[in-house]
Design a protein around this motif. Sequence first.
Motif, PDB file in Angstrom:
ATOM      1  N   LEU A  39       0.787  -1.185  -0.050  1.00 35.57           N
ATOM      2  CA  LEU A  39      -0.209   0.025   0.069  1.00 35.57           C
ATOM      3  C   LEU A  39       0.842   1.117   0.025  1.00 35.57           C
ATOM      4  CD1 LEU A  39      -1.830  -2.172   1.869  1.00 35.57           C
ATOM      5  CD2 LEU A  39      -3.419  -0.463   1.552  1.00 35.57           C
ATOM      6  N   ALA A  40       0.347   2.068  -0.705  1.00 35.06           N
ATOM      7  CA  ALA A  40       1.260   3.468  -0.854  1.00 35.06           C
ATOM      8  C   ALA A  40       0.284   4.567  -1.022  1.00 35.06           C
ATOM      9  CB  ALA A  40       2.160   3.518  -1.843  1.00 35.06           C
ATOM     10  N   GLU A  41       0.646   5.766  -0.634  1.00 39.28           N
ATOM     11  CA  GLU A  41      -0.188   7.124  -0.890  1.00 39.28           C
ATOM     12  C   GLU A  41       0.406   7.770  -2.092  1.00 39.28           C
ATOM     13  OE1 GLU A  41      -3.352   9.246   0.282  1.00 39.28           O
ATOM     14  OE2 GLU A  41      -2.593   7.481   1.431  1.00 39.28           O
ATOM     15  N   ILE A  42      -0.643   8.155  -2.962  1.00 44.67           N
ATOM     16  CA  ILE A  42      -0.405   9.069  -4.216  1.00 44.67           C
ATOM     17  C   ILE A  42      -0.853  10.346  -3.798  1.00 44.67           C
ATOM     18  CG2 ILE A  42      -0.743   9.593  -6.727  1.00 44.67           C
ATOM     19  CD1 ILE A  42       0.762   6.836  -6.100  1.00 44.67           C
ATOM     20  N   ASP A  43       0.289  11.361  -3.508  1.00 41.78           N
ATOM     21  CA  ASP A  43      -0.137  12.741  -3.130  1.00 41.78           C
ATOM     22  C   ASP A  43       0.109  13.633  -3.863  1.00 41.78           C
ATOM     23  OD1 ASP A  43       0.011  15.113  -1.733  1.00 41.78           O
ATOM     24  OD2 ASP A  43       0.985  14.065   0.124  1.00 41.78           O
ATOM     25  N   ALA A  44      -1.186  14.334  -4.484  1.00 43.51           N
ATOM     26  CA  ALA A  44      -1.174  15.482  -5.534  1.00 43.51           C
ATOM     27  C   ALA A  44      -0.360  16.607  -5.130  1.00 43.51           C
ATOM     28  CB  ALA A  44      -2.605  15.952  -5.849  1.00 43.51           C
ATOM     29  N   THR A  45      -0.420  16.816  -3.786  1.00 42.03           N
ATOM     30  CA  THR A  45       0.572  18.079  -3.374  1.00 42.03           C
ATOM     31  C   THR A  45       2.174  17.941  -3.370  1.00 42.03           C
ATOM     32  OG1 THR A  45      -0.993  18.686  -1.883  1.00 42.03           O
ATOM     33  CG2 THR A  45       1.279  19.575  -1.449  1.00 42.03           C
ATOM     34  N   ARG A  46       2.299  16.612  -3.096  1.00 37.08           N
ATOM     35  CA  ARG A  46       3.933  16.236  -3.176  1.00 37.08           C
ATOM     36  C   ARG A  46       4.290  16.151  -4.748  1.00 37.08           C
ATOM     37  NH1 ARG A  46       6.533  10.110  -1.717  1.00 37.08           N
ATOM     38  NH2 ARG A  46       8.594  10.868  -2.398  1.00 37.08           N
ATOM     39  N   LEU A  47       3.379  15.637  -5.606  1.00 32.28           N
ATOM     40  CA  LEU A  47       3.663  15.589  -6.856  1.00 32.28           C
ATOM     41  C   LEU A  47       3.890  16.935  -7.605  1.00 32.28           C
ATOM     42  CD1 LEU A  47       3.771  14.017  -9.577  1.00 32.28           C
ATOM     43  CD2 LEU A  47       1.517  14.003  -9.826  1.00 32.28           C
ATOM     44  N   ALA A  48       2.731  17.897  -7.233  1.00 30.52           N
ATOM     45  CA  ALA A  48       2.957  19.206  -7.881  1.00 30.52           C
ATOM     46  C   ALA A  48       4.230  19.931  -7.268  1.00 30.52           C
ATOM     47  CB  ALA A  48       1.987  20.309  -7.130  1.00 30.52           C
ATOM     48  N   SER A  49       4.553  19.812  -5.962  1.00 26.98           N
ATOM     49  CA  SER A  49       6.029  20.049  -5.361  1.00 26.98           C
ATOM     50  C   SER A  49       7.154  19.686  -6.244  1.00 26.98           C
ATOM     51  CB  SER A  49       6.118  19.996  -3.845  1.00 26.98           C
ATOM     52  OG  SER A  49       5.056  20.665  -3.235  1.00 26.98           O
ATOM     53  N   SER A  50       7.159  18.385  -6.331  1.00 26.27           N
ATOM     54  CA  SER A  50       8.215  17.709  -7.254  1.00 26.27           C
ATOM     55  C   SER A  50       8.355  18.395  -8.753  1.00 26.27           C
ATOM     56  CB  SER A  50       8.068  16.142  -7.279  1.00 26.27           C
ATOM     57  OG  SER A  50       9.054  15.515  -7.805  1.00 26.27           O
ATOM     58  N   ARG A  51       7.316  18.376  -9.407  1.00 27.61           N
ATOM     59  CA  ARG A  51       7.181  19.039 -10.560  1.00 27.61           C
ATOM     60  C   ARG A  51       7.534  20.610 -10.826  1.00 27.61           C
ATOM     61  NH1 ARG A  51       1.451  16.376 -12.760  1.00 27.61           N
ATOM     62  NH2 ARG A  51       2.348  14.230 -13.266  1.00 27.61           N
ATOM     63  N   ALA A  52       7.250  21.345  -9.764  1.00 31.59           N
ATOM     64  CA  ALA A  52       7.983  22.572  -9.498  1.00 31.59           C
ATOM     65  C   ALA A  52       9.360  22.861  -9.651  1.00 31.59           C
ATOM     66  CB  ALA A  52       7.336  23.495  -8.633  1.00 31.59           C
ATOM     67  N   VAL A  53      10.120  21.746  -9.285  1.00 33.36           N
ATOM     68  CA  VAL A  53      11.391  21.588  -8.831  1.00 33.36           C
ATOM     69  C   VAL A  53      12.216  21.056 -10.096  1.00 33.36           C
ATOM     70  CG1 VAL A  53      13.444  20.770  -7.378  1.00 33.36           C
ATOM     71  CG2 VAL A  53      11.181  21.830  -6.613  1.00 33.36           C
ATOM     72  N   ASN A  54      11.324  19.869 -10.518  1.00 37.37           N
ATOM     73  CA  ASN A  54      12.158  19.052 -11.633  1.00 37.37           C
ATOM     74  C   ASN A  54      11.404  19.211 -12.876  1.00 37.37           C
ATOM     75  OD1 ASN A  54      13.916  17.407  -9.692  1.00 37.37           O
ATOM     76  ND2 ASN A  54      12.051  16.841  -8.802  1.00 37.37           N
ATOM     77  N   THR A  55      11.727  19.890 -13.752  1.00 33.97           N
ATOM     78  CA  THR A  55      11.071  20.414 -14.840  1.00 33.97           C
ATOM     79  C   THR A  55      11.425  19.594 -16.206  1.00 33.97           C
ATOM     80  OG1 THR A  55      12.662  22.271 -15.160  1.00 33.97           O
ATOM     81  CG2 THR A  55      10.525  22.463 -13.816  1.00 33.97           C
ATOM     82  N   HIS A  56      11.409  18.505 -16.095  1.00 38.45           N
ATOM     83  CA  HIS A  56      11.745  17.668 -17.204  1.00 38.45           C
ATOM     84  C   HIS A  56      10.909  18.002 -18.312  1.00 38.45           C
ATOM     85  CE1 HIS A  56      14.093  15.624 -13.867  1.00 38.45           C
ATOM     86  NE2 HIS A  56      14.894  15.300 -14.888  1.00 38.45           N
ATOM     87  N   LEU A  57       9.634  17.801 -17.940  1.00 43.08           N
ATOM     88  CA  LEU A  57       8.587  17.911 -19.170  1.00 43.08           C
ATOM     89  C   LEU A  57       8.614  19.383 -19.809  1.00 43.08           C
ATOM     90  CD1 LEU A  57       5.654  15.702 -17.856  1.00 43.08           C
ATOM     91  CD2 LEU A  57       7.548  15.024 -19.231  1.00 43.08           C
TER      92      LEU A  57
END
Length: 262
Positions: free
Chosen positions: A225-243
């Motif tokens: 089991l694991a949590e998919i966290d939209a806030t954590r994803l948005a924060s990661s994408r703000a820093v890691n801008t590969h796309l």
Amino acid sequence: MKIAVLQTRSADLDALHEAAGTAADRGARLLITPEMFTTGYNVPDVPEKAQPADGPWFDRVAEIARSTGVAILYGFPERDEDEVFNAAQLVDRDGTVLAKHRKAHLFGDLDTRTFTPGGGDLAVADLDGARVGILICYDVEFPEAVRSLALAGADLVAVPTALMRPYEVVARTVVPARAYENQVYLAYANRSGHEAELAYCGESCVVGPDGADLARAGSGDELLLAEIDATRLASSRAVNTHLRDRRPGLYGALTETQESSR
């Protein structure tokens, strides 16, 4: 959204019902099974066992989803007239189909002698506010496949698989890299045990957009089991801008080279 990944040697829909109930009790909203869950992967007479996408397997999985309140992504051999596909279908909690993917990249003789390759259509669906994309096993080893889902807005890439030894590098290295370079969560649901000459390595996992494990199985049967966290994803994408930093104009030669070699 909490998700569950079922690592198992079973092809038993009663066992799926039990796992879905356990996942629901632990707060999961999505359960992901291994590749070819309904029959097993390296088993005889797969074409004879294959069923249409709306056949009896679907009816049973839909009933399980409704009774447990858990959406289910399950792998199965799909019969479509004279063709058989290695497929995975996402069924919502109300028993409706949200998306289906047919394995596009076939691995070795075991796949190529049995299945027609899928056409590579993007399988992405909305579930509890998250965009879920679907691939199967060998598909995830092609960066273009995961990148295509990421560009289509996937937040989570769910991958039923049947990864055997000695290819543990896929679970340990490739899967985390795909999650990081595409800034997605990636859930990898493997088989366990043995089928004929194949020994499955387990190591099912859920990996975050930073490439770090949120959960990882050993070699035996297990429910992760694991949590998919939209806030954590948005924060990661703000820093890691590969796309955002891609330069597609530089990559045309990849396709052109492939086409000219045919």
